[in-house]
Design a protein around this motif. Structure first.
Motif, PDB file in Angstrom:
ATOM      1  N   VAL A  62       0.832  -1.198  -0.162  1.00  0.00           N
ATOM      2  CA  VAL A  62       0.050   0.009  -0.132  1.00  0.00           C
ATOM      3  C   VAL A  62       0.856   1.140   0.312  1.00  0.00           C
ATOM      4  O   VAL A  62       0.770   2.145  -0.802  1.00  0.00           O
ATOM      5  N   VAL A  67      -2.754   1.711   6.402  1.00  0.00           N
ATOM      6  CA  VAL A  67      -4.064   2.101   5.819  1.00  0.00           C
ATOM      7  C   VAL A  67      -4.995   2.978   6.309  1.00  0.00           C
ATOM      8  O   VAL A  67      -5.613   3.743   5.617  1.00  0.00           O
ATOM      9  N   LEU A 127      -7.124  -0.598  -0.636  1.00  0.00           N
ATOM     10  CA  LEU A 127      -7.224  -0.118   0.539  1.00  0.00           C
ATOM     11  C   LEU A 127      -8.275  -1.071   1.046  1.00  0.00           C
ATOM     12  O   LEU A 127      -8.211  -1.882   2.038  1.00  0.00           O
TER      13      LEU A 127
END
Lengths: 303, 286
Positions: free
Chosen positions: A254, B121, A274
């Motif tokens: 990510v 995240v 995500l």
């Protein structure tokens, strides 16, 4: 009096519901943006997808560009052919998801085994060395990662532990503090007499540990397993420094997607990533909710 | 006692099996790097092999680096605000959710969930939301350090409130029901019960939660990297990120980075030591 109470109750429900919406909204917003065309995500993130802005291929692009799954699953899902194998983005047999899963599962299993044995030995032995070792372990919980990150990375690289198998050994060392500390706290309350009886009956320490002690440790094993799983699965800096971009875990994948993009981010694919990163955590949470919350409380209170 | 000694001797023979793996791993990835780290903070180096001793120069450079001092101040401000907001909100949610109302389990589940999502995240989720809101005013989070600061505070609240809430809930539930009942019979108002019974009884939870938020906020890295990455102009870089940037983002500054890391470790250790003292003092009172 009663009417006042009902009104109060209603106000509480309204507050809680409003807050619950605030807590869930960010995840929901990311989820529906993952179905929008990349041009409409940053410009109007709070609009639901409609027939103009809908885009179904975000997930395919996200999976391919991040290497979320390995080669086989990716080509099965996307239909991408061999042409990919020679490109810069050639996929390895194991993707970020599989790698994260592998590293987390085996690191946690190894930590549980070694930490429980180590903690039991430390508590049952009266040597000064054990006391010293225990104190250093507890001390290590306080030391921030930045203190050792540079020297640890070079040590680990010199020892050729900078691969998905070697990192399990690295996690064993970094997980030692918390896990041995938690096990020790529990073992202190386990009576010595049962083990004594087993050993007098001819069990050696290894048999005694696995037949008698380890089953008794089950509650604390669950707690330690949950705490270490949450840490390792979500850890970013350690795997990034040790494994780099060659072996990406999910958080590294990510971050590197964003870091390497320099302003030309494929927001559609990124939103999909995500969501893919969150789904395993939500599944884990739904199945083990009670254990997770209890484990986290126990960890906080003892830590 | 005789038995105990005999068994202890028996146990000793097995020490390589029980202690060995943990001792080797821990020594390799923690003890050795830690000692090297302390030593290297007094050296000039670009790799571990070419270190040259240079005394306190790294520490002087670190403490005269405006980026580092700015990061220290930013971290302190951020930590102070986060500790207060997280704990106040978490405590009131815990009070509401221990009122035996229907659906409180569902609320608990929802509030706790963000805590499980990893920092990277989380940072990008809030990057989207905050930039979406600021976009309505035609700016984004990199526009001013104030936006970055409050962005990080919001993110920290979102992540930590549920975690602290479950600890407070456990604390409140461990108060004997008879105590609260007695205060009702004596005619205490809800506020008096809160002030004179609930708050004093959950002081251990307050200590735990305060120090957990304190050390988590102080050591924040992933969220900082993903949400602002220090923008604008390193103004929103917290200490951990500043150390990281010194090591990997500039040339020949590894020694200074290591010195910064030592200073950082001392501050964190100091916080932990104060917590230990407070906890011990309370235990002695009981």
């Amino acid at each position: 009096m009663n009417k006042q109470k009902t009104v109060l109750q209603a106000i509480f429900y309204i507050i809680l519901t409003a807050l619950a919406i605030v807590f869930i909204a960010p995840i929901i917003i990311v989820a529906f943006n993952s179905f929008k065309n990349k041009l409409y995500i940053m410009s109007s993130p709070f609009e639901l997808p409609n027939s103009n802005t809908f885009e179904g291929s975000n997930y395919l692009r996200g999976i391919v560009s991040s290497g979320f799954f390995g080669k086989d699953i990716t080509s099965m899902l996307t239909g991408f052919s061999d042409a990919w194998e020679n490109s810069v983005n050639a996929l390895s047999p194991i993707g970020a998801f599989g790698r994260s899963l592998f590293i987390t599962v085996f690191s946690v299993l190894l930590i549980l085994l070694c930490a429980s044995m180590c903690a039991w030995y430390i508590n049952r032995s009266d040597s000064k060395f054990c006391r010293l070792f225990y104190n250093i372990l507890v001390f290590s919980m306080v030391v921030p990662f930045q203190m050792v990150m540079y020297t640890m990375t070079s040590t680990v690289t010199n020892l050729s532990l900078n691969n998905p198998v070697g990192i399990i050994f690295v996690y064993l060392g970094f997980g030692a503090g918390l896990s041995v500390f938690m096990y020790s706290g529990f073992i202190k309350s386990v009576p010595f007499e049962i083990e004594e009886a087993a050993m007098i009956d001819g069990c050696n320490p290894i048999q005694t540990f696995f037949k008698i002690v380890f089953p008794i440790l089950k509650p604390i094993t669950v707690t330690v397993a949950i705490l270490e799983t949450m840490w390792i699965w979500n850890d970013y800096l350690l795997p990034y420094l040790v494994l780099g971009s060659r072996f990406k875990t999910i958080p590294v994948a990510v971050q590197l997607t964003m870091q390497g993009a320099y302003g030309s981010v494929d927001w559609g694919a990124f939103m999909a990533m995500l969501v893919l990163a969150i789904i395993p955590i939500i599944i884990f949470y739904l199945f083990g909710q009670k254990y997770i919350i209890d484990g986290v409380i126990a960890g906080a209170v003892k830590g | 006692m005789q038995n105990y000694k005999m068994l202890n001797r028996k146990l000793k023979k097995y020490s390589p099996v029980f202690l060995g793996p943990m001792l080797i791993a821990f020594t390799t990835v923690f003890i050795v790097p830690f000692i090297m780290g302390v030593y290297l903070s007094f050296c000039k180096f670009t790799t571990v092999d070419n270190a040259v001793f240079n005394g306190f120069e790294n520490f002087i450079n670190a403490l005269s680096d405006t980026n580092f001092l700015n990061a220290l101040w930013f971290t302190v401000k951020f930590t102070a605000v986060s500790v207060i907001t997280v704990n106040v909100i978490a405590f009131f949610l815990a009070l509401l959710l221990t009122r035996k109302m229907r659906g409180s389990n569902l609320f608990r589940t929802i509030f706790f969930m963000p805590n499980l999502i990893g920092g990277i995240v989380l940072g990008y989720i809030w990057n989207l939301i905050i930039n979406g809101v600021l976009g309505l005013m035609g700016v984004d989070i990199t526009y001013s350090a104030t936006y970055g600061f409050w962005g990080l505070v919001i993110l920290m609240n979102w992540q930590m409130i549920g975690y602290m809430m479950v600890i407070y809930i456990a604390g409140i539930q461990s108060i004997p029901g008879s105590l609260i009942e007695a205060s009702h019979i004596d005619g205490a108002s809800a506020f008096q019960t809160l002030k004179s019974i609930i708050i004093p009884m959950i002081m251990p939870s307050v200590t735990i939660c305060t120090f957990l938020t304190l050390s988590n906020s102080f050591k924040l890295f992933d969220q900082n990297l993903a949400l602002t990455n220090g923008a604008p102009n390193r103004e929103t870089a917290m200490m951990a990120l500043d150390i990281y940037n010194t090591f990997y983002g500039s040339i020949g500054q590894q020694g200074v980075g290591q010195a910064k890391a030592v200073i950082f470790a001392i501050i964190v250790a100091l916080i932990a030591w104060i917590q230990l003292r407070i906890t011990r003092a309370r235990e002695e009172q009981l």
